[in-house]
Design an enzyme around this catalytic site. Structure first.
Site, PDB file in Angstrom:
ATOM      1  N   LYS A  82      -0.371 -26.421 -71.680  1.00  0.00           N
ATOM      2  CA  LYS A  82      -0.295 -25.056 -71.126  1.00  0.00           C
ATOM      3  C   LYS A  82       0.266 -25.067 -69.705  1.00  0.00           C
ATOM      4  O   LYS A  82       1.120 -24.247 -69.371  1.00  0.00           O
ATOM      5  CB  LYS A  82      -1.707 -24.443 -71.155  1.00  0.00           C
ATOM      6  N   SER A  83      -0.205 -25.982 -68.877  1.00  0.00           N
ATOM      7  CA  SER A  83       0.280 -26.028 -67.481  1.00  0.00           C
ATOM      8  C   SER A  83       1.775 -26.325 -67.446  1.00  0.00           C
ATOM      9  O   SER A  83       2.528 -25.713 -66.692  1.00  0.00           O
ATOM     10  CB  SER A  83      -0.444 -27.145 -66.711  1.00  0.00           C
ATOM     11  N   ARG A 127       5.104 -23.979 -66.254  1.00  0.00           N
ATOM     12  CA  ARG A 127       5.981 -24.447 -65.166  1.00  0.00           C
ATOM     13  C   ARG A 127       7.429 -24.573 -65.620  1.00  0.00           C
ATOM     14  O   ARG A 127       8.350 -24.251 -64.872  1.00  0.00           O
ATOM     15  CB  ARG A 127       5.486 -25.808 -64.658  1.00  0.00           C
ATOM     16  N   SER A 152      -6.441 -27.505 -55.491  1.00  0.00           N
ATOM     17  CA  SER A 152      -5.892 -26.593 -56.499  1.00  0.00           C
ATOM     18  C   SER A 152      -4.407 -26.847 -56.731  1.00  0.00           C
ATOM     19  O   SER A 152      -3.585 -26.685 -55.829  1.00  0.00           O
ATOM     20  CB  SER A 152      -6.093 -25.139 -56.060  1.00  0.00           C
ATOM     21  N   LYS A 185     -13.333 -19.746 -62.737  1.00  0.00           N
ATOM     22  CA  LYS A 185     -12.336 -19.937 -63.808  1.00  0.00           C
ATOM     23  C   LYS A 185     -12.322 -18.664 -64.682  1.00  0.00           C
ATOM     24  O   LYS A 185     -12.790 -17.624 -64.256  1.00  0.00           O
ATOM     25  CB  LYS A 185     -12.670 -21.187 -64.616  1.00  0.00           C
ATOM     26  N   ARG A 229     -18.035 -20.718 -65.576  1.00  0.00           N
ATOM     27  CA  ARG A 229     -18.252 -21.679 -66.671  1.00  0.00           C
ATOM     28  C   ARG A 229     -19.582 -22.412 -66.559  1.00  0.00           C
ATOM     29  O   ARG A 229     -20.128 -22.844 -67.589  1.00  0.00           O
ATOM     30  CB  ARG A 229     -17.087 -22.673 -66.754  1.00  0.00           C
ATOM     31  N   ASP A 239     -10.961 -28.672 -66.183  1.00  0.00           N
ATOM     32  CA  ASP A 239     -10.888 -27.845 -67.391  1.00  0.00           C
ATOM     33  C   ASP A 239     -11.691 -28.436 -68.547  1.00  0.00           C
ATOM     34  O   ASP A 239     -11.966 -27.747 -69.537  1.00  0.00           O
ATOM     35  CB  ASP A 239      -9.428 -27.674 -67.821  1.00  0.00           C
ATOM     36  N   ARG A 252     -12.275 -21.958 -73.291  1.00  0.00           N
ATOM     37  CA  ARG A 252     -12.899 -23.298 -73.254  1.00  0.00           C
ATOM     38  C   ARG A 252     -14.395 -23.231 -73.570  1.00  0.00           C
ATOM     39  O   ARG A 252     -14.952 -24.182 -74.107  1.00  0.00           O
ATOM     40  CB  ARG A 252     -12.621 -23.978 -71.915  1.00  0.00           C
ATOM     41  N   GLY A 290      -4.252 -17.343 -64.959  1.00  0.00           N
ATOM     42  CA  GLY A 290      -4.329 -17.631 -63.529  1.00  0.00           C
ATOM     43  C   GLY A 290      -3.115 -18.416 -63.072  1.00  0.00           C
ATOM     44  O   GLY A 290      -2.532 -18.142 -62.013  1.00  0.00           O
TER      45      GLY A 290
HETATM   46  C1  S3P Z   1      -3.900 -25.364 -63.555  1.00  0.00           C
HETATM   47  C2  S3P Z   1      -4.666 -25.871 -62.542  1.00  0.00           C
HETATM   48  C3  S3P Z   1      -6.131 -25.824 -62.546  1.00  0.00           C
HETATM   49  C4  S3P Z   1      -6.683 -25.599 -63.946  1.00  0.00           C
HETATM   50  C5  S3P Z   1      -5.951 -24.495 -64.663  1.00  0.00           C
HETATM   51  C6  S3P Z   1      -4.484 -24.821 -64.788  1.00  0.00           C
HETATM   52  C7  S3P Z   1      -2.438 -25.397 -63.406  1.00  0.00           C
HETATM   53  O1  S3P Z   1      -6.557 -24.759 -61.723  1.00  0.00           O
HETATM   54  O2  S3P Z   1      -8.055 -25.309 -63.878  1.00  0.00           O
HETATM   55  O3  S3P Z   1      -6.492 -24.332 -65.963  1.00  0.00           O
HETATM   56  O4  S3P Z   1      -1.712 -25.187 -64.392  1.00  0.00           O
HETATM   57  O5  S3P Z   1      -1.976 -25.630 -62.286  1.00  0.00           O
HETATM   58  P1  S3P Z   1      -6.648 -24.900 -60.129  1.00  0.00           P
HETATM   59  O6  S3P Z   1      -5.351 -25.362 -59.660  1.00  0.00           O
HETATM   60  O7  S3P Z   1      -6.973 -23.529 -59.630  1.00  0.00           O
HETATM   61  O8  S3P Z   1      -7.744 -25.859 -59.884  1.00  0.00           O
END
Ligand code: S3P
Length: 439
Positions: free
Chosen positions: A21-22, A26, A165, A344, A348, A317, A394, A93
């Site tokens: 997902k991340s 990106r 973060s 989150k 959680r 996560d 999650r 987020g």
């Molecule tokens: C993520 C970073 C994490 C993670 C989120 C995805 C990302 O959050 O918890 O599910 O894709 O950069 P934080 O960067 O706020 O810790």
């Protein structure tokens, strides 16, 4: 959608890990920014990356999906434009924080909203540095709705991350990249580095060094980016549910193919191995600049451990599903330094605690974690129970996996949010021996 577990599940077989997902989010953002022809394979067609795709299309990215589910980015005649309509990032987020960076850097005019969960999450963590850089941002007391009007970002910017973060780090890097200014980020604790790897993969002038135990990430003001086709590796955060399912059920072995093995993400393997998990890696390889491997997991005797300090951002996560593993381990597990879990998709720590209380799993809550009194036996409960997911993917998947070790079924309420990160969860888990009934 409520989902009810079955009591005779036994995990085995071979599955393909869903896309990360991340990384999916990106590659859309960076790919659209590069404005060159490019094909993306392995993309996660989950609601979060799709929200980011829609957001980018609203500012003119023209991203398409072909009949083989590949994502197509085509060179456009025009650069991005302001958005006439409000941009809705749904539950994402990452999508929101990274888009705020890109849009601020480009000096675009845009307004952002999201669902109830996203609207309650803190955004000052990106608004403050972006405003310091010169962005013009109006928010509702640091939360959504947020509007950006034309920015004047034109000075080299240095920022030391006050919280661990990757979203904040990536937001600032994207703002610097799109504004064409040099960026220096000081990162005291390593967080996921997909943005840095991706920038390197496309030829950006980015250097990462280490000073006094901190990462120093420097991105030049000029970057000659060259697009090339990209393959998204599988998401270890999604694989974690399958791994724990195999560990706690009577599994002769589960193979999970194509799992991302980025060192900033594999804390979950370290934590589970410390608990005694039998997880083997093979076919280790590099795919589009990201390490990846195939995993074999077998039922294991788990024991309680302490998890705190630097490993926490690396497993942030996975803590809900690690907590489920801990509940079926021998002895106590203590989790500390994880207060970020409170902001989150849901709180959680609170959500896991509530589920544990329903199941009668003994635990103690702290402001930044919890201690869990585990037992390796099947959890005997008198009758079927019902657990609230708090509209959090999650949390929902964690308690559905817990059902593998319960004598009665668990109904997890409001599971739609699973589609944000693991759209084929129900079918995939059924293909390896665990039926979930939709209600
Ligand atoms: C993520 C970073 C994490 C993670 C989120 C995805 C990302 O959050 O918890 O599910 O894709 O950069 P934080 O960067 O706020 O810790």
């Amino acid at each position: 959608m409520n989902l009810t577990t079955s009591t005779d599940g036994n995990i085995s077989g071979k599955v393909q890990c869903p896309g990360d997902k991340s990384i999916s989010q990106r590659i859309l953002i960076l790919g659209a920014f590069m404005n060159q022809d490019m094909v993306i394979d392995g993309f996660l067609h989950g609601e979060d990356p799709l929200s980011t795709m829609n957001a980018l299309n609203q500012i003119g990215a023209g991203i398409q999906i072909d009949e083989d589910d590949r994502v197509l980015l085509c060179k456009r005649n025009q650069s991005f434009h302001d958005s006439d309509n409000v941009i809705n990032l749904g539950n994402s987020g990452t999508g929101l924080r990274l888009m705020l960076g890109l849009a601020s850097g480009m000096g675009l005019k845009a307004s952002f909203v999201g669902d109830e969960s996203l609207s309650s999450r803190p955004m000052e963590r990106v608004i403050n540095p972006l405003a310091e850089m010169g962005a013009n941002i109006v928010s509702s007391e640091g939360k959504l709705p947020i509007s950006i009007s034309s920015s004047t970002i034109n000075m080299q910017y240095t920022y030391e991350l006050p919280i661990a973060s990757a979203q904040v780090k990536s937001c600032i890097l994207l703002a610097g990249l799109s504004a064409g200014i040099g960026i220096e980020i000081i990162e005291p604790i390593q967080t996921r580095d997909h943005t840095e790897r991706m920038l390197k993969n496309f030829g950006a002038n980015i250097k990462i060094t280490s000073l006094d135990g901190k990462n120093i990430i420097k991105l030049d003001s000029t970057n000659n980016l060259h697009a090339k086709n990209y393959t998204v590796v599988g998401d270890i955060s999604s694989a974690a549910f399958l791994i724990v399912a195999a560990l706690i059920s009577n599994s002769p072995g589960l193979e999970i193919i194509n799992v991302g093995m980025n060192p900033s993400r594999i804390g979950v393997l370290k934590a589970l191995r410390k608990m005694g998990a039998n997880i083997k890696l093979k076919n280790q390889r590099l795919v589009s600049g990201e390490p990846c491997a195939d995993l074999t997991v077998k039922k294991s005797k788990l024991k309680g451990v302490e998890l705190s300090g630097e490993i926490i951002p690396n497993i942030i996560d996975e803590i809900p599903i690690i907590s489920i593993a801990a509940a079926f381990a021998d002895g106590n597990t203590v989790i500390k330094d994880a207060a970020e879990l409170r902001v989150k998709e849901s709180d959680r720590l609170q959500a896991v605690s509530e589920g544990f209380s329903v199941l009668g799993i003994k635990h103690e809550n702290f402001e930044d974690g919890m201690s869990i009194q585990g037992s390796p036996n099947t959890l005997l409960i008198d009758q079927s129970v019902s657990i609230e997911s708090h509209d959090d993917h999650r949390i929902a998947m964690s308690f559905l996996i817990a059902g593998l070790k319960c004598s009665q079924s668990i109904t997890v309420r409001n599971c739609e949010n699973i589609f944000t990160s693991f759209p084929n969860f129900i079918e995939l888990i059924s293909s390896i021996g665990y039926e979930l009934e939709k209600q």
